[in-house]
Design a protein around this motif. Structure first.
Motif, PDB file in Angstrom:
ATOM      1  N   ILE A  95      29.862  38.056  45.776  1.00  0.00           N
ATOM      2  CA  ILE A  95      29.134  37.881  44.517  1.00  0.00           C
ATOM      3  C   ILE A  95      30.096  38.148  43.364  1.00  0.00           C
ATOM      4  CG2 ILE A  95      26.970  38.630  45.577  1.00  0.00           C
ATOM      5  CD1 ILE A  95      27.302  41.252  43.860  1.00  0.00           C
ATOM      6  N   GLU A  96      29.646  37.847  42.155  1.00  0.00           N
ATOM      7  CA  GLU A  96      30.386  38.218  40.960  1.00  0.00           C
ATOM      8  C   GLU A  96      29.428  38.896  39.993  1.00  0.00           C
ATOM      9  OE1 GLU A  96      31.872  34.881  38.771  1.00  0.00           O
ATOM     10  OE2 GLU A  96      29.987  33.787  38.869  1.00  0.00           O
ATOM     11  N   PRO A  97      29.915  39.818  39.157  1.00  0.00           N
ATOM     12  CA  PRO A  97      29.041  40.420  38.142  1.00  0.00           C
ATOM     13  C   PRO A  97      28.565  39.346  37.172  1.00  0.00           C
ATOM     14  CG  PRO A  97      31.135  41.609  38.349  1.00  0.00           C
ATOM     15  CD  PRO A  97      31.288  40.343  39.110  1.00  0.00           C
ATOM     16  N   THR A  98      27.418  39.602  36.537  1.00  0.00           N
ATOM     17  CA  THR A  98      26.842  38.585  35.662  1.00  0.00           C
ATOM     18  C   THR A  98      27.539  38.490  34.315  1.00  0.00           C
ATOM     19  OG1 THR A  98      25.240  40.147  34.743  1.00  0.00           O
ATOM     20  CG2 THR A  98      24.566  38.873  36.688  1.00  0.00           C
ATOM     21  N   LYS A 129      35.884  39.718  41.162  1.00  0.00           N
ATOM     22  CA  LYS A 129      36.102  39.631  39.706  1.00  0.00           C
ATOM     23  C   LYS A 129      35.804  40.953  39.001  1.00  0.00           C
ATOM     24  CE  LYS A 129      34.889  34.717  39.864  1.00  0.00           C
ATOM     25  NZ  LYS A 129      34.201  33.580  39.222  1.00  0.00           N
ATOM     26  N   ILE A 130      36.133  42.086  39.657  1.00  0.00           N
ATOM     27  CA  ILE A 130      35.876  43.385  39.019  1.00  0.00           C
ATOM     28  C   ILE A 130      36.795  43.613  37.824  1.00  0.00           C
ATOM     29  CG2 ILE A 130      34.948  44.459  41.117  1.00  0.00           C
ATOM     30  CD1 ILE A 130      37.719  45.857  41.400  1.00  0.00           C
ATOM     31  N   ASP A 131      37.842  42.761  37.706  1.00  0.00           N
ATOM     32  CA  ASP A 131      38.720  42.867  36.535  1.00  0.00           C
ATOM     33  C   ASP A 131      38.026  42.384  35.265  1.00  0.00           C
ATOM     34  OD1 ASP A 131      38.970  40.410  38.111  1.00  0.00           O
ATOM     35  OD2 ASP A 131      40.219  39.690  36.463  1.00  0.00           O
ATOM     36  N   THR A 132      36.849  41.760  35.404  1.00  0.00           N
ATOM     37  CA  THR A 132      36.169  41.177  34.238  1.00  0.00           C
ATOM     38  C   THR A 132      35.059  42.074  33.692  1.00  0.00           C
ATOM     39  OG1 THR A 132      34.512  40.019  35.588  1.00  0.00           O
ATOM     40  CG2 THR A 132      36.591  38.860  35.163  1.00  0.00           C
ATOM     41  N   ILE A 133      34.830  43.236  34.316  1.00  0.00           N
ATOM     42  CA  ILE A 133      33.718  44.097  33.878  1.00  0.00           C
ATOM     43  C   ILE A 133      34.209  45.522  33.645  1.00  0.00           C
ATOM     44  CG2 ILE A 133      31.905  42.787  35.045  1.00  0.00           C
ATOM     45  CD1 ILE A 133      32.035  44.993  37.278  1.00  0.00           C
ATOM     46  N   PRO A 134      33.500  46.278  32.792  1.00  0.00           N
ATOM     47  CA  PRO A 134      33.816  47.698  32.639  1.00  0.00           C
ATOM     48  C   PRO A 134      33.463  48.459  33.914  1.00  0.00           C
ATOM     49  CG  PRO A 134      32.271  46.926  30.929  1.00  0.00           C
ATOM     50  CD  PRO A 134      32.410  45.840  31.938  1.00  0.00           C
ATOM     51  N   LYS A 135      34.265  49.437  34.260  1.00  0.00           N
ATOM     52  CA  LYS A 135      34.045  50.203  35.500  1.00  0.00           C
ATOM     53  C   LYS A 135      32.641  50.816  35.603  1.00  0.00           C
ATOM     54  CE  LYS A 135      38.091  50.304  37.803  1.00  0.00           C
ATOM     55  NZ  LYS A 135      38.730  49.162  37.183  1.00  0.00           N
ATOM     56  N   PRO A 136      32.048  51.332  34.494  1.00  0.00           N
ATOM     57  CA  PRO A 136      30.721  51.959  34.632  1.00  0.00           C
ATOM     58  C   PRO A 136      29.625  51.004  35.114  1.00  0.00           C
ATOM     59  CG  PRO A 136      31.727  52.590  32.541  1.00  0.00           C
ATOM     60  CD  PRO A 136      32.602  51.531  33.138  1.00  0.00           C
ATOM     61  N   VAL A 137      29.852  49.684  35.009  1.00  0.00           N
ATOM     62  CA  VAL A 137      28.844  48.705  35.454  1.00  0.00           C
ATOM     63  C   VAL A 137      28.778  48.626  36.971  1.00  0.00           C
ATOM     64  CG1 VAL A 137      28.256  46.232  35.424  1.00  0.00           C
ATOM     65  CG2 VAL A 137      29.075  47.343  33.336  1.00  0.00           C
ATOM     66  N   LEU A 138      29.877  49.005  37.642  1.00  0.00           N
ATOM     67  CA  LEU A 138      30.023  48.748  39.070  1.00  0.00           C
ATOM     68  C   LEU A 138      29.029  49.536  39.932  1.00  0.00           C
ATOM     69  CD1 LEU A 138      31.746  46.909  40.747  1.00  0.00           C
ATOM     70  CD2 LEU A 138      33.478  48.712  40.901  1.00  0.00           C
ATOM     71  N   LEU A 139      28.894  50.833  39.684  1.00  0.00           N
ATOM     72  CA  LEU A 139      28.022  51.650  40.534  1.00  0.00           C
ATOM     73  C   LEU A 139      26.560  51.211  40.459  1.00  0.00           C
ATOM     74  CD1 LEU A 139      29.509  55.257  40.257  1.00  0.00           C
ATOM     75  CD2 LEU A 139      29.474  53.758  42.249  1.00  0.00           C
ATOM     76  N   PRO A 140      25.995  50.954  39.270  1.00  0.00           N
ATOM     77  CA  PRO A 140      24.625  50.438  39.237  1.00  0.00           C
ATOM     78  C   PRO A 140      24.464  49.100  39.957  1.00  0.00           C
ATOM     79  CG  PRO A 140      25.307  51.183  37.060  1.00  0.00           C
ATOM     80  CD  PRO A 140      26.521  51.223  37.923  1.00  0.00           C
TER      81      PRO A 140
END
Length: 313
Positions: A95-98, A129-140
């Protein structure tokens, strides 16, 4: 001491279009086996990429993005992907973050999870694509998906930046059954050179043509002459030598699409051919003479016989 355990097996990359499955396959194998573009439905067939290490071997299957299937070609691609999930030891759900603060499991991904539940196969959640999001978004985001499905592992990565890809491979390998290698160690893919050449040509159509063109495009290699391929004695390693002559046909569905691909005074077709030839030369390690023509096959993507003619069976 007993010898170290050798593991081997198959893993399928499953997910919606454009989440980075093909980029991940290329990064895992270290070779460009799958073409990549920002346009949807770039991958149309299952693509095998074999990674062999002393401790084990994993055969990864890149699959078309799963989407709402309208038309024969779409149904074909979705069936290819779902069938791969049934045939492997392990599924990697990519998946990729939105890209927004509010993350959610959309209807497309929920549909895929429902299908994966039926396979009963161990499934990893691969957040690309975790390089495209702020780290705090990942855990939720991880918590959100864990509530939807009992994932065996969760692996955040960036395939493009090669971040977390080696850890992903080692984790996949640990979950594979014990066994001898499935393929000889020098085998990288089951894709024939002609198939890869056709895909490299299609990649340049995706790169250079307007939005309405790529979906209606297919490529067949008509002629592949290797009679002059052998490099002369004493040719340094890595230097292009020898010649391969290739001719291919780019198929579209309408005359108007043919005109766009040929371009004014043939300029677009020349650009596609030049860039494709450079990529094919790197693939084959030889000089390439490439001749392209554009043909019209009306409504090929909507007809079973059209799909069969252009290699989608």
């Amino acid at each position: 001491m007993p010898p170290p355990t050798h593991r081997s097996g198959f893993a399928a990359l499953i997910g919606r279009p454009n989440v980075g499955k093909s980029t991940l396959l290329n990064q895992l194998t270290g070779e460009k086996l799958a073409i990549v573009s920002p346009k949807p439905q770039t991958t149309r067939n299952r693509i095998l990429g074999v990674v062999t290490r002393p401790e084990g071997q994993v055969a990864f299957l890149d699959t078309p993005g799963i989407h709402q299937a309208k038309g024969e070609l779409n149904r074909y691609m979705v069936e290819v992907a779902l069938q791969a999930a049934d045939e492997v030891d392990l599924v990697l759900f990519v998946i990729e973050p939105t890209g927004t603060e509010k993350q959610e499991v959309g209807p497309g991904n929920r549909h895929i999870l429902e299908r994966l539940q039926k396979t009963g196969k161990p499934t990893f959640l691969v957040i690309n694509k975790i390089d495209t999001i702020p780290k705090p978004v990942l855990l939720p985001l991880i918590d959100l998906y864990r509530r939807e499905f009992p994932f065996a592992e969760v692996l955040p990565i960036s395939a493009k930046e090669d971040d977390g890809v080696e850890e992903l491979f080692q984790t996949v390998l640990r979950h594979m059954p014990e066994g001898e290698p499935l393929f000889p160690e020098d085998v990288l893919t089951d894709q024939a050179e002609k198939t890869l050449v056709a895909e490299y040509i299609r990649e340049q159509v995706l790169r250079h043509c307007r939005q309405e063109i790529p979906y209606s495009t297919a490529v067949l290699v008509d002629f592949f002459d290797e009679s002059e391929r052998e490099p002369p004695p004493g040719t340094p390693p890595g230097k292009l030598a020898g010649l391969i002559r290739i001719s291919g046909s780019i198929y579209v569905e309408r005359d108007s699409q043919k005109a766009i691909i040929i371009g004014k005074q043939g300029q677009m077709l020349k650009t596609i051919g030049t860039d494709a030839r450079k990529a094919i030369q790197r693939l084959l390690g030889a000089h390439v003479y490439l001749s392209l023509r554009v043909r019209v096959e009306p409504r090929w993507s909507e007809r079973p016989e059209g799909l069969k003619k252009l290699g989608y069976e």
